[in-house]
Design an enzyme around this catalytic site. Sequence first.
Site, PDB file in Angstrom:
ATOM      1  N   CYS A   1     100.991  26.948  56.312  1.00  0.00           N
ATOM      2  CA  CYS A   1     100.651  27.459  57.641  1.00  0.00           C
ATOM      3  C   CYS A   1     101.649  28.536  58.063  1.00  0.00           C
ATOM      4  O   CYS A   1     102.782  28.554  57.589  1.00  0.00           O
ATOM      5  CB  CYS A   1     100.677  26.332  58.645  1.00  0.00           C
ATOM      6  SG  CYS A   1      99.595  24.975  58.202  1.00  0.00           S
TER       7      CYS A   1
ATOM      8  N   TRP B   1      96.569  25.826  56.925  1.00  0.00           N
ATOM      9  CA  TRP B   1      96.227  25.320  55.592  1.00  0.00           C
ATOM     10  C   TRP B   1      95.988  23.833  55.812  1.00  0.00           C
ATOM     11  O   TRP B   1      96.920  23.087  56.112  1.00  0.00           O
ATOM     12  CB  TRP B   1      97.379  25.571  54.633  1.00  0.00           C
ATOM     13  CG  TRP B   1      97.084  25.363  53.189  1.00  0.00           C
ATOM     14  CD1 TRP B   1      96.541  26.263  52.305  1.00  0.00           C
ATOM     15  CD2 TRP B   1      97.348  24.184  52.410  1.00  0.00           C
ATOM     16  NE1 TRP B   1      96.455  25.714  51.060  1.00  0.00           N
ATOM     17  CE2 TRP B   1      96.939  24.440  51.095  1.00  0.00           C
ATOM     18  CE3 TRP B   1      97.876  22.924  52.710  1.00  0.00           C
ATOM     19  CZ2 TRP B   1      97.045  23.502  50.070  1.00  0.00           C
ATOM     20  CZ3 TRP B   1      97.983  21.990  51.691  1.00  0.00           C
ATOM     21  CH2 TRP B   1      97.570  22.286  50.391  1.00  0.00           C
TER      22      TRP B   1
ATOM     23  N   LYS C   1     101.626  29.385  49.015  1.00  0.00           N
ATOM     24  CA  LYS C   1     102.848  29.922  48.418  1.00  0.00           C
ATOM     25  C   LYS C   1     103.991  28.922  48.537  1.00  0.00           C
ATOM     26  O   LYS C   1     104.799  28.771  47.635  1.00  0.00           O
ATOM     27  CB  LYS C   1     103.209  31.228  49.143  1.00  0.00           C
ATOM     28  CG  LYS C   1     104.481  31.878  48.675  1.00  0.00           C
ATOM     29  CD  LYS C   1     104.291  32.498  47.323  1.00  0.00           C
ATOM     30  CE  LYS C   1     105.569  33.052  46.731  1.00  0.00           C
ATOM     31  NZ  LYS C   1     105.510  33.028  45.258  1.00  0.00           N
TER      32      LYS C   1
ATOM     33  N   GLU D   1     104.385  27.482  31.685  1.00  0.00           N
ATOM     34  CA  GLU D   1     104.303  28.497  32.731  1.00  0.00           C
ATOM     35  C   GLU D   1     103.118  29.444  32.475  1.00  0.00           C
ATOM     36  O   GLU D   1     102.409  29.825  33.412  1.00  0.00           O
ATOM     37  CB  GLU D   1     105.631  29.262  32.801  1.00  0.00           C
ATOM     38  CG  GLU D   1     105.712  30.374  33.812  1.00  0.00           C
ATOM     39  CD  GLU D   1     105.439  29.955  35.264  1.00  0.00           C
ATOM     40  OE1 GLU D   1     105.369  28.755  35.551  1.00  0.00           O
ATOM     41  OE2 GLU D   1     105.254  30.845  36.102  1.00  0.00           O
TER      42      GLU D   1
ATOM     43  N   GLU E   1      96.176  29.230  37.911  1.00  0.00           N
ATOM     44  CA  GLU E   1      96.352  29.529  39.337  1.00  0.00           C
ATOM     45  C   GLU E   1      95.475  30.659  39.843  1.00  0.00           C
ATOM     46  O   GLU E   1      94.917  30.565  40.927  1.00  0.00           O
ATOM     47  CB  GLU E   1      97.815  29.940  39.618  1.00  0.00           C
ATOM     48  CG  GLU E   1      98.777  28.788  39.697  1.00  0.00           C
ATOM     49  CD  GLU E   1     100.194  29.252  39.986  1.00  0.00           C
ATOM     50  OE1 GLU E   1     100.826  28.667  40.854  1.00  0.00           O
ATOM     51  OE2 GLU E   1     100.678  30.214  39.332  1.00  0.00           O
TER      52      GLU E   1
ATOM     53  N   HIS F   1      98.633  15.660  18.267  1.00  0.00           N
ATOM     54  CA  HIS F   1      98.483  14.296  18.774  1.00  0.00           C
ATOM     55  C   HIS F   1      97.361  14.190  19.798  1.00  0.00           C
ATOM     56  O   HIS F   1      97.447  13.402  20.727  1.00  0.00           O
ATOM     57  CB  HIS F   1      99.812  13.817  19.360  1.00  0.00           C
ATOM     58  CG  HIS F   1     100.906  13.810  18.348  1.00  0.00           C
ATOM     59  ND1 HIS F   1     101.043  12.807  17.415  1.00  0.00           N
ATOM     60  CD2 HIS F   1     101.872  14.715  18.079  1.00  0.00           C
ATOM     61  CE1 HIS F   1     102.083  13.088  16.634  1.00  0.00           C
ATOM     62  NE2 HIS F   1     102.597  14.248  17.018  1.00  0.00           N
TER      63      HIS F   1
ATOM     64  N   LYS G   1     100.068  29.933  35.133  1.00  0.00           N
ATOM     65  CA  LYS G   1      99.701  31.239  35.700  1.00  0.00           C
ATOM     66  C   LYS G   1      98.205  31.477  35.541  1.00  0.00           C
ATOM     67  O   LYS G   1      97.533  31.904  36.468  1.00  0.00           O
ATOM     68  CB  LYS G   1     100.458  32.386  35.009  1.00  0.00           C
ATOM     69  CG  LYS G   1     101.908  32.549  35.336  1.00  0.00           C
ATOM     70  CD  LYS G   1     102.219  33.091  36.706  1.00  0.00           C
ATOM     71  CE  LYS G   1     102.322  32.043  37.753  1.00  0.00           C
ATOM     72  NZ  LYS G   1     103.444  31.252  37.941  1.00  0.00           N
TER      73      LYS G   1
ATOM     74  N   ASN H   1     103.399  24.087  62.442  1.00  0.00           N
ATOM     75  CA  ASN H   1     103.496  23.897  60.981  1.00  0.00           C
ATOM     76  C   ASN H   1     104.175  22.554  60.759  1.00  0.00           C
ATOM     77  O   ASN H   1     105.138  22.235  61.449  1.00  0.00           O
ATOM     78  CB  ASN H   1     104.379  24.968  60.338  1.00  0.00           C
ATOM     79  CG  ASN H   1     103.761  26.349  60.408  1.00  0.00           C
ATOM     80  OD1 ASN H   1     102.621  26.505  60.806  1.00  0.00           O
ATOM     81  ND2 ASN H   1     104.535  27.339  59.996  1.00  0.00           N
ATOM     82  N   GLY H   2     103.720  21.788  59.772  1.00  0.00           N
ATOM     83  CA  GLY H   2     104.338  20.496  59.484  1.00  0.00           C
ATOM     84  C   GLY H   2     103.355  19.369  59.735  1.00  0.00           C
ATOM     85  O   GLY H   2     102.149  19.602  59.856  1.00  0.00           O
TER      86      GLY H   2
ATOM     87  N   ARG I   1     100.961  33.354  52.230  1.00  0.00           N
ATOM     88  CA  ARG I   1     101.422  31.970  52.123  1.00  0.00           C
ATOM     89  C   ARG I   1     100.286  31.001  51.859  1.00  0.00           C
ATOM     90  O   ARG I   1     100.525  29.845  51.520  1.00  0.00           O
ATOM     91  CB  ARG I   1     102.156  31.568  53.402  1.00  0.00           C
ATOM     92  CG  ARG I   1     103.333  32.476  53.711  1.00  0.00           C
ATOM     93  CD  ARG I   1     104.050  32.035  54.948  1.00  0.00           C
ATOM     94  NE  ARG I   1     104.697  30.759  54.746  1.00  0.00           N
ATOM     95  CZ  ARG I   1     105.942  30.602  54.313  1.00  0.00           C
ATOM     96  NH1 ARG I   1     106.664  31.649  54.046  1.00  0.00           N
ATOM     97  NH2 ARG I   1     106.448  29.412  54.153  1.00  0.00           N
TER      98      ARG I   1
END
Length: 610
Positions: free
Chosen positions: A2, A75, A605, A483, A490, A506, A487, A101-102, A27
Site C-alpha cells: 500500500c 494492496w 515490491k 533467481e 514474476e 531425483h 525472475k 498501511n499495515g 510498489r
Amino acid sequence: MCGIVAYLGKKTARPILLEGLKRLEYRGYDSAGIAIVTDGKLYLERRVGRVGNLEEAIDGRKEFDGSLGLCHTRWATHGGVTDFNAHPHRDDRHGIVVVHNGIIENYSALKQYLQEKGHTFASQTDTEVLAMLIGELYEGDIEKAVQAALREVTGAYAIAVICEKEPNVLVAARKGSPLMVGIGSDNEYIVASDGAAIIAHTARVIMLDDYNVVKITRDGFHTTDIHNTPLSPKVQQLEIDLEQIELGAFPHFMLKEIFEQPSSVRACIGGRMNIREGKVVLGGLSSFAKELTKASQVILTAQGTALHAAMIGRYMLEDLAKIPSHTEYASEFRYRNPVIEENTVVVAVSQSGETADTLAALYEAKERGALAIGVVNVVGSSIARETDAGVYLRVGPEIGVASTKAFIGQVGALALISFYMARKRYMSADQCIDMMKEMEAIPAKIEKILESAPRIKKITEKYIERENWLFLGRGYNYPTALEGALKLKEISYIHAEGMPAAEMKHGPIALINEGMPAVFIANRGRQYEKVMSNIQEVRSRGGHVIAVATEGDTEIAKHVQDVMYIPDVCEPLSPMLAVVPLQLMAYYAAVARGHDVDKPRNLAKSVTVE
Ligand code: G6P
C-alpha cells in the site's frame, strides 16, 4: 504494497497527490482512492484498478480542488478488491477519513465494540474500524482522537487522517510501517510512505519513529507520542535523485535497472576496498569488529530475491571466511524456535528494509542474543534502524518490482562482508587483494554482457511459447538458478523451477519432454564437468539447453542449443555475472508475451504483511 500520500499547503492538493500516488505505483496495488477537503467540505472517491481510473473519476470536478487531502493505493489484505474496500475509509459521524498501511490485528474485537456503540460498517477492512474508532473517540480535536485510538490498537500502521470539521489539520502516525513528512517551503507539507512521492517537492523530511504522531497545520507542525508527550524529531535530507526514479529513455524500470548494474556495483564497492593494503573498509561494521572476529556462526535470513543473494553470501562466508553459515526464509526462522548459540551473528538481507517477515526474524534473533547485521538498500528503513550494525547496498531506489540491481548489490555487499570477516580470520592480504581485483573488474564485465542483450532477446524469443522451464546450477550458481526461475515467474507468468543441477535426477527429470527449455549455468569452475554431464541428461531426453557459459568456451556450443556468454570470473563472484543474462531473458520473455513488466499481477515490491 500500500502507499500513502497526503498534502497540506497553499497549492491545489489534487495534482500533487495524484503525481505522488503514481510514483508509488511500483510498489504494487489493486485499487486507489482520494479524499480532499474543499471549502470546509470533504469529498471522497475510490476506484478499483489503476491510479489513472481514479484520476478520470475526479477529472474536472471542482469539489476536488482543495488544498488539504490524502490518497492511497491499496494492496488487498482484509476484504476483496472492491471500491468499498479501497481507502480512504471514513467514520460515520464526523467526516473523519483515514488512509492506512499495515494491519490492525485486534480489529475484530474493536469492530464488535463499535457495532455495540451503534456504528455501521460499509467495508470488510480493518482500516474502516480504525476510522470509526477515531470517530468514536473524537471530542473536537482530531489529534487527540488519533492518539486515543492508537492507544487501543495492536498491529502495524502508517496512517494519515483528516477531518471535515478541522479543514486546516492533517495528522499522521506510524508504528511498524514507514511514514515520513516532507517539509516544503512556505508551510507546505507532504506526508508519504515512500520518499519517491516527496522528492519532486522537497528533500527535507522527518522520518517518523514508532508511536510518533505528527499534527500539521497551516502554521507549522509538532510531533508527540501516542500519550501526547512532545518529541523533537530531526529533519533529514532525502537521499534520492529525481533522475533515479524516472524512466529516462528506457521503456521499463526493470530494463533501466538491469542496465544500471555496472554503476550499482561501482557505488556498492566505492571507497570500501583498499586494494593496495588488502583491507576492506566497512564503516557500518567497525564498532563490532571484535564480535565479528569471534563469530561462531552466521545465519542469513531474508525473503524472495534477497534470500537468493543471502544463499550466495553463505557460500562465500564458508568458503572464504570459514565460518559455519546457514540461510533461512525469515518467515520460517522466526517460528521454528531457533537455537542461537553464543556469538551468533544474524544477517538480515533486504532491499526495502521493510519486509515484515525479515523484520520479525530480526527481532526474534535479537531477543535471543544474536548480533544483528543489516544488508539493506533503503537508508533509514526499519531493518536498517533495528540492526546493531550494517552495510548499505548504495544502489539507489529500485522501482522495478522484479528485483535486479538490488540483487547485484546484495551479493556485492555480502562479498565485502565475507572478505572483511575472512581477513579477520584466515585470509591473507594477498588473497584479499586478488579477490578485490576480481570485484573491481565486475562492472566492466557486466557492461560486456549487456552489450549482448539483443542476442539474448533473440534466444529468448525462440522459447516464449513454452510454459515450463528449468533453471539449473551448482555451487555458487545454484542460488543463481533459483533467481533466474523466480525472475521468469514474476514477470512473464511462465512456470519455472530452479534447482541444483544434480537434484534434477531425483524427480524433475520426469518433466523433461521434447523442446522443454532448460537453462544451465555452466561457467568454468570446480563443477563444470559435472554440469556438462547434467546437460547431456537433459539433451538425451529431448530438452533444449540454453547455457550460460564462459567466453571462449566454444566446446559447449556443440552440446547445447543456445549459449549466452559471460566473461571469465572467479567462482565466488560469478553469480554477479551469471544472473545478468537470466534477468534479461525474463524481461524479454515478459515483453514478448505482452505483460506490463513494471506492474506484474499480484506482486508487491515490498511485502509489509506476514
Ligand atoms: C517481494 C519483492 C521481491 C523481494 C522480496 C523481499 O516479494 O517482490 O522482489 O525480493 O519481497 O524484499 P526485500 O525488500 O526484503 O528485499
